[in-house]
Write a protein that holds these residues in place. Structure first.
Motif, short mmCIF file in Angstrom:
data_model
loop_
_atom_site.label_atom_id
_atom_site.label_comp_id
_atom_site.label_asym_id
_atom_site.label_seq_id
_atom_site.Cartn_x
_atom_site.Cartn_y
_atom_site.Cartn_z
N ILE A 54 -2.39 8.22 -4.29
CA ILE A 54 -3.39 6.84 -4.14
C ILE A 54 -3.31 5.98 -5.15
O ILE A 54 -3.29 6.22 -6.42
CB ILE A 54 -4.72 7.35 -4.16
CG1 ILE A 54 -4.90 8.50 -3.17
CG2 ILE A 54 -5.74 6.54 -3.81
CD1 ILE A 54 -6.48 9.16 -3.08
N ARG A 74 -10.84 3.86 0.99
CA ARG A 74 -11.26 4.76 2.23
C ARG A 74 -11.27 6.24 1.78
O ARG A 74 -12.16 7.03 2.43
CB ARG A 74 -9.92 4.43 3.17
CG ARG A 74 -10.20 5.17 4.42
CD ARG A 74 -9.04 4.86 5.29
NE ARG A 74 -7.77 5.38 4.85
CZ ARG A 74 -6.75 4.70 4.39
NH1 ARG A 74 -7.05 3.17 4.18
NH2 ARG A 74 -5.35 5.17 4.09
N GLU A 101 -2.60 13.69 -1.27
CA GLU A 101 -2.75 12.35 -1.36
C GLU A 101 -2.07 11.82 -2.58
O GLU A 101 -2.45 12.06 -3.79
CB GLU A 101 -3.94 11.83 -0.91
CG GLU A 101 -4.39 12.17 0.57
CD GLU A 101 -3.49 11.67 1.72
OE1 GLU A 101 -2.88 10.69 1.48
OE2 GLU A 101 -3.84 12.36 2.95
N LYS A 123 -6.67 2.22 0.42
CA LYS A 123 -6.50 3.54 0.42
C LYS A 123 -7.63 4.31 -0.49
O LYS A 123 -8.45 5.09 -0.13
CB LYS A 123 -5.06 4.28 0.25
CG LYS A 123 -5.36 5.56 0.51
CD LYS A 123 -3.98 6.37 0.66
CE LYS A 123 -3.90 7.61 0.74
NZ LYS A 123 -2.47 8.35 0.40
N ASP A 181 0.84 -1.29 -0.15
CA ASP A 181 0.04 0.13 0.07
C ASP A 181 0.83 1.34 0.08
O ASP A 181 1.99 1.14 -0.06
CB ASP A 181 -1.12 0.00 1.31
CG ASP A 181 -0.34 -0.12 2.59
OD1 ASP A 181 0.68 0.51 2.64
OD2 ASP A 181 -0.80 -0.44 3.44
#
Length: 356
Positions: A244, A326, A242, A323, A141
């Motif tokens: 991702i 989420r 972020e 992720k 991840d």
């Protein structure tokens, strides 16, 4: 009535960009205009203007700041998919850097200058690895420790640099007083349907069946971009800044096995094993690299095989999309069976058209 948002899709006529445009027109909410920007325009848009949604084709080059400023004026969201992909050394490192890094910087600057608060960047897992040692990554991840200090290819280095810049610009104030929020999506290898991508690379036959790599269907990757854009608009602090990973439920296999399964309907077969032992392929690749170096002053020789891509093709490297679920609420909207069927159906049509 509040007007809808205006989206700019840079690279919108490319393989992924075109699918993002279709996805936006088909599924996006609160949208009034999609500006499809590309150096090479193709009137391939499969989606006619939806009621209340204007779809415009605009010729533009991300390295041209003046063009991009004009394109981005009055927009609300930029999705940047435009990049130069090169695995074999067909273009210079300087050209890759100019397009992939400088072009990205231009678009970020346009967001600041033109008061655009949302920027989605299409990165790649190759910005992370495999590295030069061929260290594996198993079900990784975004926080999995991995030595990314020695990217294999100039392409991966440019994408890593551009992604880092995109994330650094998150939180900057725009000239109109808004806050720019950025995020970067990292798909693995996207399942492509064009014949040139599937069949003409000798590297496809130079991968071990013991390797597991992550491949995704283009529709699922496009869906992730739509969700990322919507998240930056409605909940910018959730996704802002972020990086991702994006994957789906495509089986984890080596490229040759996966492509053999996809291409069975059109009669394309691959052997189950390497054509030659891997060590010998590396020897051949290094000899070809030496020949390229020797003849470089007189002739541009691009070897069909190189050691860096051999390492990529023969390193187990895959990650999960927890992720993305989420942060973006992402789940693949196309199952593996649907993705497989859509790709195979297209290949049947492609073969009929190309070989009729």
């Amino acid at each position: 009535m509040t007007p809808g948002l205006t989206y700019v899709v840079a690279g919108g006529c490319g393989f992924l960009g075109a699918r993002i445009v279709d996805m936006l027109a088909e599924r996006a909410e609160n949208i009034s205009e999609i500006r499809v920007v590309d150096k090479n325009l193709r009137s391939r848009l499969s989606t006619a203007d939806r009621e209340g949604v204007k779809v415009s084709l605009i010729r533009g080059d991300v390295t041209d700041m003046a063009q991009m400023t004009e394109v981005c004026g009055g927009a609300d969201v930029v999705i940047h998919t435009a990049s130069l992909i090169d695995f074999l050394g067909l273009v210079s490192d300087a050209t890759l850097w100019h397009i992939n890094v400088k072009g990205t910087e231009n678009l970020l600057q346009c967001c600041v200058n033109e008061d655009i608060p949302s920027f989605v960047y299409t990165s790649t897992i190759e910005a992370v690895g495999p590295n030069r040692r061929g260290d594996p990554l198993v079900d990784g991840d975004e926080s999995t420790p991995y030595d990314s200090s020695s990217p294999l290819l100039p392409y991966g280095r440019t994408k890593a640099a551009a992604e880092a810049m995109v994330l650094q610009w998150n939180g900057r104030r725009t000239n109109g007083g808004k806050t720019l929020h950025t995020c970067s999506l990292r798909p693995g290898g996207v399942l492509k349907k064009r014949g040139s991508n599937l069949f003409t690379r000798p590297m496809r036959r130079a991968c071990s069946t013991t390797v597991k790599v992550s491949r995704q269907y283009v529709g699922n990757v496009a869906w992730a971009h739509l969700l990322a854009a919507q998240t930056l608009v409605t909940s910018p602090k959730t996704a802002g800044g972020e990086a991702i990973n994006i994957s789906d439920d495509t089986p984890l296999k080596d490229d040759a096995t996966l492509l053999a399964e996809l291409c069975a309907p059109i009669g394309i077969r691959w052997n189950d094993n390497l054509v030659l032992p891997l060590w010998l392929l590396y020897v051949i690749a290094n000899v070809l690299a030496l020949i390229r170096f020797v003849v470089k002053p007189f002739y541009t020789f691009v070897p069909p095989l190189n050691s860096d891509v051999l390492t990529i093709q023969n390193t187990t490297f895959y990650f999960n999309y927890k992720k993305a679920t989420r942060v973006l609420g992402y789940k693949p909207i196309f199952t593996w069976e649907e993705s497989k069927q859509r790709t195979s159906d297209w290949l049947v049509k492609w073969k009929a058209r190309e070989f009729s």
